[in-house]
Write an enzyme that holds these catalytic residues in place. Structure first.
Site, PDB file in Angstrom:
ATOM      1  N   ASN A  78       0.838  -1.208   0.000  1.00  0.00           N
ATOM      2  CA  ASN A  78       0.000   0.000   0.000  1.00  0.00           C
ATOM      3  C   ASN A  78       0.866   1.247   0.000  1.00  0.00           C
ATOM      4  OD1 ASN A  78      -2.473  -1.400   0.242  1.00  0.00           O
ATOM      5  ND2 ASN A  78      -2.284  -1.486   2.469  1.00  0.00           N
ATOM      6  N   GLY A 115       1.611  -1.414   3.680  1.00  0.00           N
ATOM      7  CA  GLY A 115       0.912  -2.664   3.341  1.00  0.00           C
ATOM      8  C   GLY A 115       1.478  -3.751   4.228  1.00  0.00           C
ATOM      9  N   LYS A 116       0.579  -4.558   4.796  1.00  0.00           N
ATOM     10  CA  LYS A 116       1.060  -5.560   5.751  1.00  0.00           C
ATOM     11  C   LYS A 116       2.000  -6.565   5.088  1.00  0.00           C
ATOM     12  CE  LYS A 116      -3.035  -4.928   8.533  1.00  0.00           C
ATOM     13  NZ  LYS A 116      -2.410  -3.968   9.465  1.00  0.00           N
ATOM     14  N   GLY A 117       1.744  -6.897   3.823  1.00  0.00           N
ATOM     15  CA  GLY A 117       2.618  -7.843   3.133  1.00  0.00           C
ATOM     16  C   GLY A 117       4.031  -7.300   3.028  1.00  0.00           C
ATOM     17  N   GLU A 137      -5.037  -8.959   3.531  1.00  0.00           N
ATOM     18  CA  GLU A 137      -5.177  -7.784   2.656  1.00  0.00           C
ATOM     19  C   GLU A 137      -5.140  -8.160   1.180  1.00  0.00           C
ATOM     20  OE1 GLU A 137      -2.381  -4.693   3.868  1.00  0.00           O
ATOM     21  OE2 GLU A 137      -3.769  -4.030   5.421  1.00  0.00           O
ATOM     22  N   GLY A 169       0.023  -5.516  22.797  1.00  0.00           N
ATOM     23  CA  GLY A 169       0.512  -4.138  22.853  1.00  0.00           C
ATOM     24  C   GLY A 169       1.371  -3.908  24.081  1.00  0.00           C
ATOM     25  N   GLY A 208       2.796  -4.473  14.653  1.00  0.00           N
ATOM     26  CA  GLY A 208       2.430  -5.892  14.537  1.00  0.00           C
ATOM     27  C   GLY A 208       3.194  -6.569  13.412  1.00  0.00           C
ATOM     28  N   ASP A 209       3.393  -5.850  12.319  1.00  0.00           N
ATOM     29  CA  ASP A 209       4.135  -6.415  11.187  1.00  0.00           C
ATOM     30  C   ASP A 209       5.588  -6.662  11.568  1.00  0.00           C
ATOM     31  OD1 ASP A 209       1.781  -6.074   9.730  1.00  0.00           O
ATOM     32  OD2 ASP A 209       2.372  -4.086   9.038  1.00  0.00           O
ATOM     33  N   GLY A 220       5.544   6.299  10.617  1.00  0.00           N
ATOM     34  CA  GLY A 220       5.531   5.590   9.341  1.00  0.00           C
ATOM     35  C   GLY A 220       5.407   4.089   9.475  1.00  0.00           C
TER      36      GLY A 220
HETATM   37  O1  RIB Z   1       0.052  -2.800   9.510  1.00  0.00           O
HETATM   38  C1  RIB Z   1       0.261  -1.518   9.012  1.00  0.00           C
HETATM   39  C2  RIB Z   1      -0.224  -1.420   7.598  1.00  0.00           C
HETATM   40  O2  RIB Z   1      -1.626  -1.596   7.570  1.00  0.00           O
HETATM   41  C3  RIB Z   1       0.007  -0.075   6.948  1.00  0.00           C
HETATM   42  O3  RIB Z   1       1.266   0.015   6.317  1.00  0.00           O
HETATM   43  C4  RIB Z   1      -1.176   0.070   6.002  1.00  0.00           C
HETATM   44  O4  RIB Z   1      -0.800  -0.011   4.653  1.00  0.00           O
HETATM   45  C5  RIB Z   1      -2.122  -1.058   6.374  1.00  0.00           C
HETATM   46  O5  RIB Z   1      -2.105  -2.066   5.472  1.00  0.00           O
END
Ligand code: RIB
Length: 299
Positions: A11, A39-41, A137, A214, A243-244, A279
């Site tokens: 994203n 984007g989570k990926g 996603e 968290g 989380g990512d 970010g």
């Molecule tokens: O987990 C964070 C992400 O969630 C962001 O980067 C946003 O693109 C959403 O997908």
């Protein structure tokens, strides 16, 4: 060495800094707006690649963002399977409030244009024992999980963002399920962390269940063993991608041979650093930064 494949989203994140989240019918000004790659990926692939080599991302971008493929490669993620499609790159409209919390509106765009043929083609480059990492996603998850398992891949799934469609996925096939409180409640029907953990561990006895809480740390159930790790005490600036980062560093550390407890501790430190920065993908710390934190805080 086995490989880690993320099939997931990219994203463009438009991040608006606000005092408080906008309410229904209200118009507010932001202090600033910044654009990040997210984007989570993509975020999870970058975090994985910081912790271990052999990380691949299969994802889609719109034609005007074809250059992202080489940007992603330069970040250390193998982007061979990042493709340009006719739909525009996914977008995320993110508000970050004064407490560093976020709320996000997504437009899937290219992330929702995967086909069966594409899944089969990408998976044909991977072997039994490799790991597929998924989030919620992209389209086609039920089919993709089935194809990957039939090929002998391990599957790690982060059901984020949570939707009721997740309840229809073949979750008993998942090897590692990584959820936060919201996703845990959606799956278990309870907001009590202990109930979430025991419900999911009973329902999916052969899966690793990891529950992130968290500022309250992490609770996990792995092969019948319970592991609890406390969170870092940090001042949150922006929780996006925390989380990512956690997922990437956890799975990446396991791939490097860490014990479950050591991998969880590393992941908690990495995600704790992420929330101190604005970010998404740009806030994910390098392994050197994670190690420096451990050295200076005697972890
Ligand atoms: O987990 C964070 C992400 O969630 C962001 O980067 C946003 O693109 C959403 O997908």
């Amino acid at each position: 060495m086995s490989k880690l494949l993320v099939i997931g989203s990219i994203n463009l994140d438009l991040v608006f800094s606000v005092d408080q989240f906008v309410s229904a019918g209200e118009t507010i000004h932001s202090h600033k707006m910044e654009t990040f790659m997210g984007g989570k990926g993509l975020n999870q692939a970058i975090a994985l690649s910081r912790a271990t080599p052999n990380v691949f991302l299969a994802a889609n971008t719109g034609q005007s963002d074809a250059a992202l493929k080489s940007t992603i490669h330069n970040l250390g993620v193998d982007s061979t399977y990042v493709q340009t499609v006719t739909e525009p790159t996914g977008m995320a409209f993110i508000q970050v409030n004064a407490q560093g919390q976020n709320c996000i509106v997504l437009n899937s765009g290219a992330n929702a244009s995967f086909t069966t043929e594409r899944f089969v083609e990408v998976l044909s480059h991977f072997e039994p024992g490799d790991t597929l990492v998924l989030q919620n996603e992209i389209n086609g998850l039920a089919e993709l999980i089935g194809l990957a398992k039939a090929q002998g891949l391990k599957v790690a799934f982060n059901p984020s963002p949570f939707t009721s469609a997740i309840l229809d996925l073949p979750l008993s096939l998942i090897d590692t399920l990584i959820v936060n409180e919201v996703e845990g409640e959606g799956l278990s029907g309870s907001s009590d962390p202990e109930v979430i953990l025991s419900t999911l561990a009973t329902r999916y006895p052969s899966s690793q269940i990891i529950l992130t809480l968290g500022e309250h740390g992490v609770k996990a159930m792995v092969k019948g063993q319970r592991v609890v790790v406390e969170a870092l005490k940090v001042k949150a600036v922006d929780t996006t991608a925390a989380g990512d980062t956690f997922l990437g560093y956890y799975l990446g550390s396991l791939a490097e041979g860490f014990s479950v407890e050591a991998a969880l501790k590393t992941a908690v430190i990495a995600s704790g650093i992420t929330v101190t920065r604005p970010g998404a993908s740009s806030s994910i710390p390098t392994l050197a930064e994670v190690r420096a934190y451990c050295d200076t805080h005697s972890v």
